[in-house]
Design a protein around this motif. Structure first.
Motif, PDB file in Angstrom:
ATOM      1  N   VAL A 113     -20.625  62.831  14.463  1.00 55.44           N
ATOM      2  CA  VAL A 113     -22.016  62.496  14.741  1.00 55.44           C
ATOM      3  C   VAL A 113     -22.556  61.613  13.625  1.00 55.44           C
ATOM      4  O   VAL A 113     -22.229  61.801  12.459  1.00 55.44           O
ATOM      5  CB  VAL A 113     -22.890  63.763  14.882  1.00 55.44           C
ATOM      6  CG1 VAL A 113     -22.464  64.569  16.084  1.00 55.44           C
ATOM      7  CG2 VAL A 113     -22.853  64.607  13.625  1.00 55.44           C
ATOM      8  N   PRO A 114     -23.395  60.621  13.959  1.00 56.44           N
ATOM      9  CA  PRO A 114     -23.999  59.774  12.915  1.00 56.44           C
ATOM     10  C   PRO A 114     -24.913  60.590  12.020  1.00 56.44           C
ATOM     11  O   PRO A 114     -25.675  61.440  12.498  1.00 56.44           O
ATOM     12  CB  PRO A 114     -24.788  58.738  13.733  1.00 56.44           C
ATOM     13  CG  PRO A 114     -24.180  58.768  15.099  1.00 56.44           C
ATOM     14  CD  PRO A 114     -23.738  60.176  15.317  1.00 56.44           C
ATOM     15  N   ALA A 115     -24.859  60.334  10.690  1.00 56.53           N
ATOM     16  CA  ALA A 115     -25.666  61.108   9.745  1.00 56.53           C
ATOM     17  C   ALA A 115     -26.066  60.237   8.563  1.00 56.53           C
ATOM     18  O   ALA A 115     -25.395  59.254   8.232  1.00 56.53           O
ATOM     19  CB  ALA A 115     -24.901  62.331   9.259  1.00 56.53           C
ATOM     20  N   ARG A 128     -22.956  58.122   7.563  1.00 54.09           N
ATOM     21  CA  ARG A 128     -21.718  58.338   8.314  1.00 54.09           C
ATOM     22  C   ARG A 128     -21.959  58.026   9.787  1.00 54.09           C
ATOM     23  O   ARG A 128     -22.965  58.437  10.365  1.00 54.09           O
ATOM     24  CB  ARG A 128     -21.256  59.788   8.168  1.00 54.09           C
ATOM     25  CG  ARG A 128     -20.027  60.170   8.962  1.00 54.09           C
ATOM     26  CD  ARG A 128     -18.798  59.509   8.386  1.00 54.09           C
ATOM     27  NE  ARG A 128     -17.598  59.869   9.130  1.00 54.09           N
ATOM     28  CZ  ARG A 128     -16.395  59.348   8.893  1.00 54.09           C
ATOM     29  NH1 ARG A 128     -16.247  58.477   7.911  1.00 54.09           N
ATOM     30  NH2 ARG A 128     -15.349  59.704   9.594  1.00 54.09           N
ATOM     31  N   GLY A 129     -21.043  57.233  10.389  1.00 52.34           N
ATOM     32  CA  GLY A 129     -21.090  57.020  11.835  1.00 52.34           C
ATOM     33  C   GLY A 129     -22.140  56.035  12.292  1.00 52.34           C
ATOM     34  O   GLY A 129     -22.462  56.002  13.482  1.00 52.34           O
ATOM     35  N   LEU A 130     -22.687  55.213  11.380  1.00 52.70           N
ATOM     36  CA  LEU A 130     -23.690  54.227  11.786  1.00 52.70           C
ATOM     37  C   LEU A 130     -23.009  52.907  12.143  1.00 52.70           C
ATOM     38  O   LEU A 130     -21.799  52.730  11.964  1.00 52.70           O
ATOM     39  CB  LEU A 130     -24.702  54.014  10.667  1.00 52.70           C
ATOM     40  CG  LEU A 130     -25.528  55.250  10.266  1.00 52.70           C
ATOM     41  CD1 LEU A 130     -26.541  54.876   9.198  1.00 52.70           C
ATOM     42  CD2 LEU A 130     -26.228  55.857  11.465  1.00 52.70           C
ATOM     43  N   ASP A 131     -23.799  51.964  12.635  1.00 52.00           N
ATOM     44  CA  ASP A 131     -23.296  50.656  13.027  1.00 52.00           C
ATOM     45  C   ASP A 131     -22.797  49.924  11.789  1.00 52.00           C
ATOM     46  O   ASP A 131     -23.581  49.567  10.901  1.00 52.00           O
ATOM     47  CB  ASP A 131     -24.413  49.871  13.714  1.00 52.00           C
ATOM     48  CG  ASP A 131     -23.905  48.579  14.334  1.00 52.00           C
ATOM     49  OD1 ASP A 131     -22.752  48.187  14.046  1.00 52.00           O
ATOM     50  OD2 ASP A 131     -24.671  47.958  15.107  1.00 52.00           O
ATOM     51  N   VAL A 180     -29.772  66.265   4.768  1.00 50.58           N
ATOM     52  CA  VAL A 180     -28.830  65.620   5.694  1.00 50.58           C
ATOM     53  C   VAL A 180     -29.496  65.526   7.067  1.00 50.58           C
ATOM     54  O   VAL A 180     -29.820  66.548   7.681  1.00 50.58           O
ATOM     55  CB  VAL A 180     -27.510  66.407   5.791  1.00 50.58           C
ATOM     56  CG1 VAL A 180     -26.570  65.728   6.787  1.00 50.58           C
ATOM     57  CG2 VAL A 180     -26.863  66.532   4.424  1.00 50.58           C
ATOM     58  N   TYR A 181     -29.701  64.300   7.513  1.00 51.02           N
ATOM     59  CA  TYR A 181     -30.249  64.054   8.859  1.00 51.02           C
ATOM     60  C   TYR A 181     -29.128  63.539   9.756  1.00 51.02           C
ATOM     61  O   TYR A 181     -28.254  62.778   9.311  1.00 51.02           O
ATOM     62  CB  TYR A 181     -31.368  63.017   8.801  1.00 51.02           C
ATOM     63  CG  TYR A 181     -32.617  63.510   8.108  1.00 51.02           C
ATOM     64  CD1 TYR A 181     -33.577  64.244   8.794  1.00 51.02           C
ATOM     65  CD2 TYR A 181     -32.844  63.224   6.755  1.00 51.02           C
ATOM     66  CE1 TYR A 181     -34.730  64.691   8.157  1.00 51.02           C
ATOM     67  CE2 TYR A 181     -33.992  63.665   6.110  1.00 51.02           C
ATOM     68  CZ  TYR A 181     -34.921  64.406   6.818  1.00 51.02           C
ATOM     69  OH  TYR A 181     -36.057  64.846   6.193  1.00 51.02           O
ATOM     70  N   TYR A 182     -29.156  63.948  11.000  1.00 54.30           N
ATOM     71  CA  TYR A 182     -28.135  63.471  11.944  1.00 54.30           C
ATOM     72  C   TYR A 182     -28.756  63.314  13.332  1.00 54.30           C
ATOM     73  O   TYR A 182     -29.849  63.823  13.609  1.00 54.30           O
ATOM     74  CB  TYR A 182     -26.954  64.449  11.994  1.00 54.30           C
ATOM     75  CG  TYR A 182     -27.251  65.744  12.708  1.00 54.30           C
ATOM     76  CD1 TYR A 182     -26.867  65.942  14.025  1.00 54.30           C
ATOM     77  CD2 TYR A 182     -27.934  66.773  12.054  1.00 54.30           C
ATOM     78  CE1 TYR A 182     -27.153  67.134  14.690  1.00 54.30           C
ATOM     79  CE2 TYR A 182     -28.222  67.957  12.698  1.00 54.30           C
ATOM     80  CZ  TYR A 182     -27.828  68.134  14.031  1.00 54.30           C
ATOM     81  OH  TYR A 182     -28.115  69.299  14.686  1.00 54.30           O
ATOM     82  N   LYS A 183     -28.075  62.596  14.185  1.00 56.76           N
ATOM     83  CA  LYS A 183     -28.539  62.415  15.561  1.00 56.76           C
ATOM     84  C   LYS A 183     -27.402  62.732  16.518  1.00 56.76           C
ATOM     85  O   LYS A 183     -26.241  62.868  16.114  1.00 56.76           O
ATOM     86  CB  LYS A 183     -29.043  60.993  15.786  1.00 56.76           C
ATOM     87  CG  LYS A 183     -27.977  59.910  15.715  1.00 56.76           C
ATOM     88  CD  LYS A 183     -28.586  58.533  16.005  1.00 56.76           C
ATOM     89  CE  LYS A 183     -27.515  57.449  15.968  1.00 56.76           C
ATOM     90  NZ  LYS A 183     -28.067  56.107  16.273  1.00 56.76           N
ATOM     91  N   ASP A 184     -27.751  62.844  17.783  1.00 52.39           N
ATOM     92  CA  ASP A 184     -26.745  63.185  18.794  1.00 52.39           C
ATOM     93  C   ASP A 184     -25.667  62.114  18.854  1.00 52.39           C
ATOM     94  O   ASP A 184     -25.937  60.917  18.679  1.00 52.39           O
ATOM     95  CB  ASP A 184     -27.392  63.312  20.179  1.00 52.39           C
ATOM     96  CG  ASP A 184     -28.382  64.464  20.244  1.00 52.39           C
ATOM     97  OD1 ASP A 184     -28.228  65.406  19.447  1.00 52.39           O
ATOM     98  OD2 ASP A 184     -29.315  64.418  21.081  1.00 52.39           O
TER      99      ASP A 184
END
Length: 404
Positions: free
Chosen positions: A75-77, A90-93, A141-145
């Motif tokens: 998951v992007p975080a 982590r997991g971003l464009d 730590v913030y994350y999205k679906d």
């Protein structure tokens, strides 16, 4: 049970069943989304703890394990410090995470603040942050679906939309096919009826002529009435023979045609019902007399049946200058029609009479719309006071001044 009522019940049942399927699909998808979201939350927490151990531990073997755990997050975080400054992502464009400085020859890289700000704001709206204590400092730590979870949230709506479009197309195709089959049955039945009536009508005409010669009854009133009835049968047969073929429309005075039929019809109903005609006698329209008389007959019979005891029927001929139209309003003082039934009365099989077939107004609508290129509808009705049916035809007279 009335066939129309049965059809209506089936529509309601299928609609209710479709609603149950839709809600069931949405409920089950929401259940899956909830479970996957819980699983992603757990993985995000594990990743956050691995980040904490990565900074707090000195064991190289454990650090390798921790790094493996950290890199397994899907998951992007984004990790920020207590002040909200960016620390890690982590997991971003990857095309937007870093941008080169504009200084020529510089190899230094930094993150795109606008992109990170928008992503961070979105993550804050989606989930509560995971708090970490790293080297005596509080990190968030913030994350999205994940993309899979986001697609799964939208999937039932896309699925139901596609199914709805498919069902609509299928319904339209089957409805058109069924209507075509019904039209063929109508046409075949009507023409066969006209053919079957032809032989006995010809025979009756011959017998009447023979009776006149044998009994010298040329002026006998009974024979004359028999002739009128046979002529009426000829008209009925001619009406049926014209169903399914494009009838020839000829220009006629609407007022004169309607008056001729009303004069014929009113002597054949109860004297408790009075008839009145008003309107413009100069309006003309393209009419096929046998079929149009059939339209008037159905409307007037319907009006007579709606009147219980004494009553009146008023026919008014009018027009519209702007739209170049001719109006025929048939108003009775009968029991009236509920507003919710204004369209239903034209459905095949719908009737309020115990011995009715529910075909009169359906045929009337077909003959006006398909053969005379006009319209027919319930203009107004009030329970206990009466109903007004309106027929709209195109005015064929070149002189629009004829329309009042």
């Amino acid at each position: 049970m009335n066939p129309y009522q049965q059809k209506k019940r089936w529509k309601y049942f299928l609609l209710a069943f479709a609603v149950v399927i839709a809600f069931g699909s949405l409920f089950y998808t929401r259940y899956l989304v909830k479970n996957i979201a819980r699983s992603e939350r757990t993985r995000a927490q594990v990743w956050a703890m691995s980040m904490r151990q990565l900074f707090n531990s000195d064991d190289n073997d454990f650090l390798q394990f921790t790094t493996g755990v950290r890199d397994s997050l899907t998951v992007p975080a984004i990790v920020v410090d207590s002040k909200g400054d960016f620390l890690y992502s982590r997991g971003l464009d990857t095309t937007k995470v870093f941008v080169k400085l504009q200084a020529e020859g510089s190899k230094t890289k930094k993150y795109d603040p606008e992109y990170f700000k928008s992503e961070l704001d979105y993550m804050k709206r989606q989930h509560a942050p995971i708090k970490l204590l790293v080297l005596g400092e509080h990190w968030l730590v913030y994350y999205k679906d994940s993309p899979l979870l986001q697609q799964l949230r939208l999937f039932p709506y896309v699925q139901l939309t596609v199914i709805a479009i498919f069902l609509l197309m299928a319904y339209t195709a089957f409805s058109s096919s069924r209507k075509s089959e019904q039209d063929q049955v109508w046409v075949g039945l009507a023409k066969e009826t006209a053919h079957q009536l032809g032989t006995p009508i010809s025979s009756l005409m011959a017998w009447i002529e023979l009776m006149k010669e044998r009994f010298n009854a040329e002026g006998d009133t009974l024979i004359a009435e028999m002739e009128n009835d046979v002529q009426r049968l000829e008209i009925v047969a001619d009406r049926f023979s014209k169903i399914g073929s494009k009838p020839v429309l000829e220009e006629h005075s609407v007022y004169a045609v309607v008056k001729d039929f009303v004069d014929y019809f009113k002597v054949r109903v109860s004297k408790n019902i009075s008839f009145e005609m008003t309107g413009n006698p100069h309006l003309k329209a393209g009419l096929n007399i046998p079929l149009f008389d059939w339209v008037l007959e159905n409307l007037l019979k319907n009006a007579v049946n709606a009147i219980e005891g004494k009553g009146s029927i008023h026919i008014e001929i009018g027009g519209n200058k702007v739209k170049n139209q001719v109006f025929i309003d048939v108003t009775d003082t009968g029991k009236g029609i509920q507003r919710s039934k204004f369209d239903t009365v034209f459905q095949p099989g719908y009737t309020t009479r115990k011995r009715g077939w529910g075909l009169g107004l359906s045929l009337t609508k077909r003959m006006i719309e398909n053969y005379h290129n006009g319209q027919i509808f319930v203009k107004d009705s009030e329970i206990g006071k009466g109903t007004t049916f309106r027929i709209i035809l195109k005015n064929t007279r070149n002189d629009r001044q004829a329309i009042s």
